[in-house]
Design a protein around this motif. Structure first.
Motif, PDB file in Angstrom:
ATOM      1  N   UNK A 110      42.580  50.761  47.064  1.00  0.00           N
ATOM      2  CA  UNK A 110      41.414  51.531  47.478  1.00  0.00           C
ATOM      3  C   UNK A 110      41.774  52.985  47.733  1.00  0.00           C
ATOM      4  N   UNK A 111      42.920  53.207  48.382  1.00  0.00           N
ATOM      5  CA  UNK A 111      43.365  54.576  48.633  1.00  0.00           C
ATOM      6  C   UNK A 111      43.665  55.296  47.323  1.00  0.00           C
ATOM      7  N   UNK A 112      44.239  54.596  46.367  1.00  0.00           N
ATOM      8  CA  UNK A 112      44.522  55.199  45.062  1.00  0.00           C
ATOM      9  C   UNK A 112      43.254  55.574  44.317  1.00  0.00           C
ATOM     10  N   UNK A 113      42.280  54.680  44.318  1.00  0.00           N
ATOM     11  CA  UNK A 113      41.012  54.976  43.658  1.00  0.00           C
ATOM     12  C   UNK A 113      40.285  56.128  44.357  1.00  0.00           C
ATOM     13  N   UNK A 114      40.388  56.183  45.689  1.00  0.00           N
ATOM     14  CA  UNK A 114      39.754  57.287  46.403  1.00  0.00           C
ATOM     15  C   UNK A 114      40.433  58.614  46.061  1.00  0.00           C
ATOM     16  N   UNK A 115      41.741  58.605  45.925  1.00  0.00           N
ATOM     17  CA  UNK A 115      42.461  59.819  45.532  1.00  0.00           C
ATOM     18  C   UNK A 115      42.027  60.272  44.144  1.00  0.00           C
ATOM     19  N   UNK A 116      41.865  59.325  43.227  1.00  0.00           N
ATOM     20  CA  UNK A 116      41.374  59.675  41.891  1.00  0.00           C
ATOM     21  C   UNK A 116      39.969  60.270  41.958  1.00  0.00           C
ATOM     22  N   UNK A 117      39.137  59.715  42.833  1.00  0.00           N
ATOM     23  CA  UNK A 117      37.781  60.231  43.002  1.00  0.00           C
ATOM     24  C   UNK A 117      37.812  61.686  43.456  1.00  0.00           C
ATOM     25  N   UNK A 118      38.613  61.991  44.491  1.00  0.00           N
ATOM     26  CA  UNK A 118      38.651  63.350  45.010  1.00  0.00           C
ATOM     27  C   UNK A 118      39.291  64.303  44.015  1.00  0.00           C
ATOM     28  N   UNK A 131      44.432  42.237  53.150  1.00  0.00           N
ATOM     29  CA  UNK A 131      45.244  42.508  51.975  1.00  0.00           C
ATOM     30  C   UNK A 131      45.721  43.945  51.919  1.00  0.00           C
ATOM     31  N   UNK A 132      47.009  44.133  52.090  1.00  0.00           N
ATOM     32  CA  UNK A 132      47.576  45.473  52.042  1.00  0.00           C
ATOM     33  C   UNK A 132      47.484  46.044  50.639  1.00  0.00           C
ATOM     34  N   UNK A 133      47.669  45.210  49.634  1.00  0.00           N
ATOM     35  CA  UNK A 133      47.596  45.680  48.249  1.00  0.00           C
ATOM     36  C   UNK A 133      46.207  46.227  47.939  1.00  0.00           C
ATOM     37  N   UNK A 134      45.172  45.525  48.363  1.00  0.00           N
ATOM     38  CA  UNK A 134      43.810  46.012  48.121  1.00  0.00           C
ATOM     39  C   UNK A 134      43.540  47.304  48.871  1.00  0.00           C
ATOM     40  N   UNK A 135      44.100  47.433  50.066  1.00  0.00           N
ATOM     41  CA  UNK A 135      43.938  48.665  50.821  1.00  0.00           C
ATOM     42  C   UNK A 135      44.614  49.832  50.102  1.00  0.00           C
ATOM     43  N   UNK A 158      38.388  48.453  49.548  1.00  0.00           N
ATOM     44  CA  UNK A 158      38.405  48.558  51.008  1.00  0.00           C
ATOM     45  C   UNK A 158      37.658  47.385  51.644  1.00  0.00           C
ATOM     46  N   UNK A 159      36.486  47.071  51.140  1.00  0.00           N
ATOM     47  CA  UNK A 159      35.695  46.003  51.746  1.00  0.00           C
ATOM     48  C   UNK A 159      36.335  44.637  51.550  1.00  0.00           C
ATOM     49  N   UNK A 160      37.060  44.449  50.451  1.00  0.00           N
ATOM     50  CA  UNK A 160      37.724  43.166  50.228  1.00  0.00           C
ATOM     51  C   UNK A 160      39.000  43.041  51.057  1.00  0.00           C
ATOM     52  N   UNK A 161      39.619  44.157  51.401  1.00  0.00           N
ATOM     53  CA  UNK A 161      40.888  44.082  52.119  1.00  0.00           C
ATOM     54  C   UNK A 161      40.697  43.833  53.614  1.00  0.00           C
ATOM     55  N   UNK A 162      39.572  44.244  54.196  1.00  0.00           N
ATOM     56  CA  UNK A 162      39.402  44.088  55.637  1.00  0.00           C
ATOM     57  C   UNK A 162      39.383  42.637  56.085  1.00  0.00           C
ATOM     58  N   UNK A 163      38.542  41.765  55.515  1.00  0.00           N
ATOM     59  CA  UNK A 163      38.553  40.386  56.019  1.00  0.00           C
ATOM     60  C   UNK A 163      39.817  39.619  55.609  1.00  0.00           C
ATOM     61  N   UNK A 164      40.383  39.948  54.459  1.00  0.00           N
ATOM     62  CA  UNK A 164      41.536  39.197  53.968  1.00  0.00           C
ATOM     63  C   UNK A 164      42.849  39.761  54.496  1.00  0.00           C
TER      64      UNK A 164
END
Length: 56
Positions: free
Chosen positions: A36-44, A29-33, A21-27
């Motif tokens: 990040x959503x995928x990793x967050x889903x795995x976390x939950x 990057x949709x892929x990084x976003x 998430x933090x890397x996608x905001x300045x760049x």
């Protein structure tokens, strides 16, 4: 091994999600976003998974 599966892996997924998430905001990057959503889903999913040893 249960400690690793229950606590460490979800924590690593959350750290990876926050990093993506933090890397996608300045760049912009949709892929990084999406990663990040995928990793967050795995976390939950790891946090909300039922513990088989806790059956009453």
């Amino acid at each position: 091994m249960p400690f690793i599966k229950r606590l460490v892996l979800p924590a690593l997924c959350l750290i990876a999600a926050l990093s993506c998430y933090s890397a996608s905001y300045p760049a912009g990057g949709t892929l990084l976003l999406l990663m990040g959503a995928g990793f967050e889903a795995l976390f939950w999913m790891g946090l909300l998974k039922k513990n088989p040893a806790a059956k009453a």
